[in-house]
Design an enzyme around this catalytic site. Structure first.
Site, PDB file in Angstrom:
ATOM      1  NE  ARG A  23      -1.396  75.764  59.337  1.00  0.00           N
ATOM      2  CZ  ARG A  23      -2.781  75.907  59.841  1.00  0.00           C
ATOM      3  NH1 ARG A  23      -2.761  76.186  60.942  1.00  0.00           N
ATOM      4  NH2 ARG A  23      -3.630  76.127  58.902  1.00  0.00           N
ATOM      5  CD  GLU A  53      -8.497 104.870  42.393  1.00  0.00           C
ATOM      6  OE1 GLU A  53      -8.943 105.739  42.911  1.00  0.00           O
ATOM      7  OE2 GLU A  53      -7.184 104.597  42.292  1.00  0.00           O
TER       8      GLU A  53
END
Length: 494
Positions: free
Chosen positions: A123, A144
């Site tokens: 990190r 879609e």
């Protein structure tokens, strides 16, 4: 008049009262349990989140948290692949981690994984970027695309044949299929099964169908949008998907308590504020947050904020890129999750070839931001053309269904209201992202203005030096000329 109640009836009434009390107590206890679980996770997540003083500085590893249907594919192909050479790209891990994250020799990770993957990354050496989209538009686009990809399987005579072919292709290729990638590994098979069922129903009726003018409500061909958004699959995977992805709570999460936290929030909406708090904090700490709707501004800002730093980082004289083991990067190549197709026809294979080659690859590190933007404009044009061809080819198989911006305008307001209600967390996070974006945009403009001021100041300073030098040369020349004239005059007099 006092009427004696039948003993059996009394017992029934008593049992109903007791059952109501038990249910009420259970619901109260369940809410309390959920509240405790969600709060505990939120506290832990916020404590783990490091506040970076230099959050606007690019770190060694760039993690692009790709929220589906936000335009991330464009950024990957037209920005990141132009910036990072292939050997610096982490093996694409859209389906699973394909490298040791504790010792990454790569510099770019692009995936649909949620934020929880950062628990496996270094990190302190990782910068995160993402793009968010208006939640209603993202739901439309997800619906879609689910149907578009599923429709590609309709080249097969039945679902069994389509499933077998997909498994056969998957076993023969190193690439990652859309069916392996979150969230499409849930949404596409669901729509594929539905499309085959509706096609068989049409055939069984002798193709006597009732056509509708609304592409989002043609139940003879595809699942209507209203049915889609209310299905448990969509509730778990699609709705509030951006918030859960940024919070690290999708059903693809790396943390054990993710499913329980997510289900508690879905069950008790008031608990969503804790998840939203974590998601907002994580957006705050990101290097860049873009908006799909602000396409041009987002692209320009990405080039200036991220692109410029990547170029500078890769050009640094003390860079360790030359010592990076290029063979460490997997030879694994995959199809892009938003473009990979079920390739059973010459047309599909041809289009896939276009997609794989249109992005190009970084061949040198000394690209300027201006050159990056020029390359981006050419690349995005090619991508849009390829995407349009793919969509037209897929939707032909379920014609007259045709998803367009104009068709979206026909969707009733009550359905739009339902989508907003189901995506309340995403709506709030999107508004927050817009505020971050506007702030970043202003900062970017100030940096650009300062750069121009520095350039102008430098140019002005240089011009002053040049002017002074010319003046000095002129006076020296004039002095020498006068001296020379006097000498000649003196010689003539003698």
């Amino acid at each position: 008049m006092y009427v004696c109640m039948d003993p059996a009836l009394k017992l029934c009434v008593l049992l109903l009262i007791l059952l109501g009390l038990v249910n009420g107590s259970f619901a109260e206890n369940d809410y309390g349990r959920c509240e405790s679980v969600v709060k505990s996770w939120a506290r832990s997540s916020l404590d783990e989140e490091m506040t970076k003083d230099d959050k606007h500085t690019l770190r060694d590893l760039l993690f692009f948290l790709h929220v589906p249907r936000t335009g991330g594919r464009t950024y990957f192909h037209c920005f990141l692949k132009k910036l990072y050479p292939s050997y610096l790209e982490c093996p694409r891990s859209y389906d699973k981690l394909r490298f040791d994250p504790s010792k990454p020799k790569c510099r770019l990770l692009v995936t649909h994984d949620d934020y929880s993957i950062t628990s496996k990354l270094p990190r302190e050496r990782t910068s995160v970027v993402t793009i968010l989209r208006d939640p209603v538009d993202r739901v439309f686009s997800t619906y879609e695309f689910s149907i578009e990809v599923a429709a590609r399987f309709l080249v097969h005579p039945n679902l069994t044949s389509a499933t077998k072919m997909a498994l056969r292709l998957s076993s023969k290729t190193k690439g990652v299929s859309t069916l392996d990638i979150w969230p499409w590994k849930y949404l596409v098979p669901w729509m594929r099964e539905d499309l085959f069922a509706r096609r068989e129903a049409r055939y069984s009726r002798g193709l006597n169908i009732i056509e509708s003018n609304d592409s989002y409500d043609m139940e003879d061909f595809a699942m209507p949008l209203q049915e889609y958004i209310n299905d448990p699959v969509a509730v778990d995977v699609v709705h509030n998907g951006a918030t859960f992805q940024v919070a690290g709570l999708t059903n693809n999460s790396y943390i054990a308590e993710a499913h329980e936290v997510r289900h508690c929030v879905q069950k008790y909406k008031t608990l969503g504020k804790y998840v939203l708090q974590v998601a907002k904090k994580r957006l705050d700490e990101m290097l860049y947050v873009g908006l799909t709707e602000e396409h041009r501004k987002s692209a320009t800002m990405f080039a200036n904020v991220v692109g410029a730093q990547v170029i500078s980082q890769l050009n640094a004289p003390n860079t360790s890129l030359e010592t990076t083991d290029k063979t460490e990067r997997s030879s694994f190549t995959d199809n892009d999750p938003d473009s990979s197709e079920h390739q059973n026809s010459t047309l599909d294979r041809g289009e896939s070839a276009v997609t794989s080659s249109e992005g190009g690859e970084a061949t040198e590190f000394n690209m300027t931001v201006g050159e990056l933007m020029d390359a981006y404009e050419v690349c995005i044009s090619n991508l849009r053309k390829a995407q349009s061809r793919r969509r037209i080819s897929s939707l032909k198989r379920i014609s007259p269904v045709n998803f367009t911006k104009e068709a979206r305008l026909q969707v009733p307001e009550e359905i739009l209201h339902k989508i907003r209600s189901l995506n309340d967390l995403d709506l709030q996070l999107y508004e927050y992202a817009k505020a971050i974006f506007n702030k970043q945009h202003k900062t970017s403009l100030l940096i650009t203005e300062e750069s121009w001021d520095n350039i102008s100041g430098s140019a002005y300073g240089l011009w002053r030096v040049v002017t002074l030098a010319i003046t000095c040369v002129f006076f020296i020349f004039l002095f020498l000329l006068i001296v020379n004239v006097r000498r000649r005059t003196s010689k003539v007099k003698k």
